[in-house]
Design a protein around this motif. Structure first.
Motif, PDB file in Angstrom:
ATOM      1  N   ASN A 182       0.808  -1.222   0.000  1.00  0.00           N
ATOM      2  CA  ASN A 182       0.000   0.000   0.000  1.00  0.00           C
ATOM      3  C   ASN A 182       0.838   1.269   0.000  1.00  0.00           C
ATOM      4  OD1 ASN A 182      -2.669  -1.364   0.298  1.00  0.00           O
ATOM      5  ND2 ASN A 182      -1.748  -2.016   2.238  1.00  0.00           N
ATOM      6  N   TYR A 219      -3.322  11.316   1.450  1.00  0.00           N
ATOM      7  CA  TYR A 219      -3.880  10.974   2.755  1.00  0.00           C
ATOM      8  C   TYR A 219      -3.415  11.958   3.826  1.00  0.00           C
ATOM      9  CZ  TYR A 219      -5.591   6.480   1.041  1.00  0.00           C
ATOM     10  OH  TYR A 219      -6.269   5.505   0.370  1.00  0.00           O
ATOM     11  N   TYR A 258     -11.624   7.258   1.566  1.00  0.00           N
ATOM     12  CA  TYR A 258     -10.810   6.079   1.828  1.00  0.00           C
ATOM     13  C   TYR A 258     -10.069   6.224   3.162  1.00  0.00           C
ATOM     14  CZ  TYR A 258     -11.610   5.400  -3.153  1.00  0.00           C
ATOM     15  OH  TYR A 258     -12.185   5.244  -4.395  1.00  0.00           O
ATOM     16  N   ARG A 318      -7.074   4.317   5.856  1.00  0.00           N
ATOM     17  CA  ARG A 318      -6.014   3.331   6.049  1.00  0.00           C
ATOM     18  C   ARG A 318      -5.348   3.613   7.394  1.00  0.00           C
ATOM     19  NH1 ARG A 318      -1.300   5.395   1.764  1.00  0.00           N
ATOM     20  NH2 ARG A 318      -0.598   7.195   3.000  1.00  0.00           N
ATOM     21  N   TYR A 372       1.834   0.539   6.108  1.00  0.00           N
ATOM     22  CA  TYR A 372       0.427   0.893   5.917  1.00  0.00           C
ATOM     23  C   TYR A 372      -0.434  -0.365   5.868  1.00  0.00           C
ATOM     24  CZ  TYR A 372       1.963   5.607   4.690  1.00  0.00           C
ATOM     25  OH  TYR A 372       2.514   6.860   4.712  1.00  0.00           O
ATOM     26  N   SER A 373      -1.661  -0.224   6.329  1.00  0.00           N
ATOM     27  CA  SER A 373      -2.630  -1.301   6.221  1.00  0.00           C
ATOM     28  C   SER A 373      -3.230  -1.303   4.820  1.00  0.00           C
ATOM     29  CB  SER A 373      -3.749  -1.094   7.247  1.00  0.00           C
ATOM     30  OG  SER A 373      -4.562   0.007   6.868  1.00  0.00           O
ATOM     31  N   THR A 374      -4.123  -2.234   4.563  1.00  0.00           N
ATOM     32  CA  THR A 374      -4.918  -2.166   3.350  1.00  0.00           C
ATOM     33  C   THR A 374      -5.837  -0.949   3.435  1.00  0.00           C
ATOM     34  OG1 THR A 374      -6.575  -3.630   4.344  1.00  0.00           O
ATOM     35  CG2 THR A 374      -4.880  -4.658   2.996  1.00  0.00           C
ATOM     36  N   VAL A 375      -6.412  -0.570   2.328  1.00  0.00           N
ATOM     37  CA  VAL A 375      -7.287   0.604   2.251  1.00  0.00           C
ATOM     38  C   VAL A 375      -8.740   0.149   2.195  1.00  0.00           C
ATOM     39  CG1 VAL A 375      -7.948   2.594   0.841  1.00  0.00           C
ATOM     40  CG2 VAL A 375      -5.533   1.983   1.108  1.00  0.00           C
TER      41      VAL A 375
END
Length: 345
Positions: free
Chosen positions: A88, A216, A244, A246, A258-261
């Motif tokens: 990500n 972001y 979105y 994250r 980062y995590s998934t979105v």
């Protein structure tokens, strides 16, 4: 005027031909002499940087026909399953254009050079990498330096076009997520829930939001529990726009992942309506449940009216205020459930 236009056209034509077939590239020698970890060592501690530098190993004199022109190389870097570009993320490499990339285990990145490389010189290509699995045995990342199309560069020694770097992973980012989701709980309120499988040396979670999924911004931060067997988290944020979300997971050394979105589509805030929106006297707020607080604010944020709704419809008197734009908001409990504008004539 005609003569100047003709000269300009010839100059442009000459530049175009040079870009396609650079005469000074005949004796160039693209080479990948051997990448190395920035800062030293041969182990990725969570994340790090690897310099996949490219050399022009030409023996021609500097400034002669051994120059590698800008945009003439295609460098392909392939990663093993133990480390590579963090999930990500959108990689950037100074002085290089990222043509394509794949994040996660066994990914790769393809670059082209932005600058010309003279004979005997090098161009640094520093790539940010992250560990995915702890492995004591060094794993190979392969780098291939090739010529791009349509520009053809001389390559006097094809034996030095491929090289490898062997790195091990000491410690990937000290958190593994089991799940992450976000959903609208009520009008203007989004609830985010996630669960980790393990945590160690983790500093915090930062909740980030983007309306378009590109830029972001952090909107909230939570301290990590550092639970050896994992932990559950839940938090809410006030947000009226769809977009979105994250997580940015930051450890105590400043490294992050980062995590998934996940995307949340916000619904309209109930059936609250304001009419008329242009008036010299009264306006009505409709669709209430009773008990909400209605506030009218001027252009500098001063509260001009604050009244409690007694039923489904509530009248607000604008007649005593100066002409201009005013904001009307409705608060139910601690949540803002409506925002609108009204013009006082």
């Amino acid at each position: 005027m005609k003569k100047l236009s003709l000269l300009a056209s010839l100059a442009l034509l000459s530049t175009s031909i040079y870009a396609q077939i650079p005469a000074n590239a005949v004796n160039a020698d693209p080479a990948g002499p051997g990448p190395f970890m920035v800062g030293g060592g041969s182990s990725i501690n969570g994340s790090g940087q690897v310099n996949y530098f490219v050399e022009n190993a030409s023996t021609a004199l500097p400034g002669t026909n051994g120059v590698i022109p800008a945009g003439s190389l295609e460098v392909t870097i392939g990663f093993p399953s133990q480390y590579g570009i963090a999930n990500n993320t959108v990689p950037t490499v100074n002085n290089w254009t990222v043509v394509s990339y794949t994040t996660g285990p066994s990914g790769q990145i393809v670059l082209t050079n932005n600058n010309a490389i003279d004979a005997g010189n090098t161009e640094d290509a520093i790539v940010n990498v992250a560990g995915f699995t702890v492995v004591g045995t060094p794993q190979n990342s392969t780098m291939t330096v090739d010529r791009s199309v349509p520009i053809q560069v001389g390559n006097t020694n094809i034996a030095n076009d491929i090289t490898q770097v062997s790195l091990s992973v000491a410690a990937p980012l000290p958190v593994t997520l089991r799940s992450f989701n976000a959903k609208e709980q009520s009008c203007g309120i989004v609830v985010l829930n996630w669960e980790s499988a393990k945590e160690a040396n983790l500093n915090r979670y930062e909740v980030e939001f983007s309306a378009e999924g590109r830029d972001y911004k952090m909107i909230k931060s939570l301290d990590a529990q550092n639970a050896a067997n994992g932990a559950k988290y839940s938090t809410s944020v006030q947000q009226n726009a769809s977009g979105y979300y994250r997580l940015k997971m930051v450890d105590r050394d400043g490294m992050f992942e980062y995590s998934t979105v996940t995307k949340v589509n916000m619904s309209e805030c109930g059936n609250i309506q304001l009419a008329p929106t242009v008036t010299s006297g009264n306006a009505r707020v409709m669709g209430l449940t009773g008990g909400e607080t209605i506030k009218v604010m001027n252009s500098i944020g001063q509260i001009m009216i604050s009244q409690q709704a007694r039923g489904e419809n509530e009248s607000i008197d604008m007649s005593r205020f100066a002409a201009g734009m005013y904001q009307v908001i409705v608060v139910r409990g601690t949540e803002q459930v409506f925002a609108g504008k009204i013009v006082k004539q």
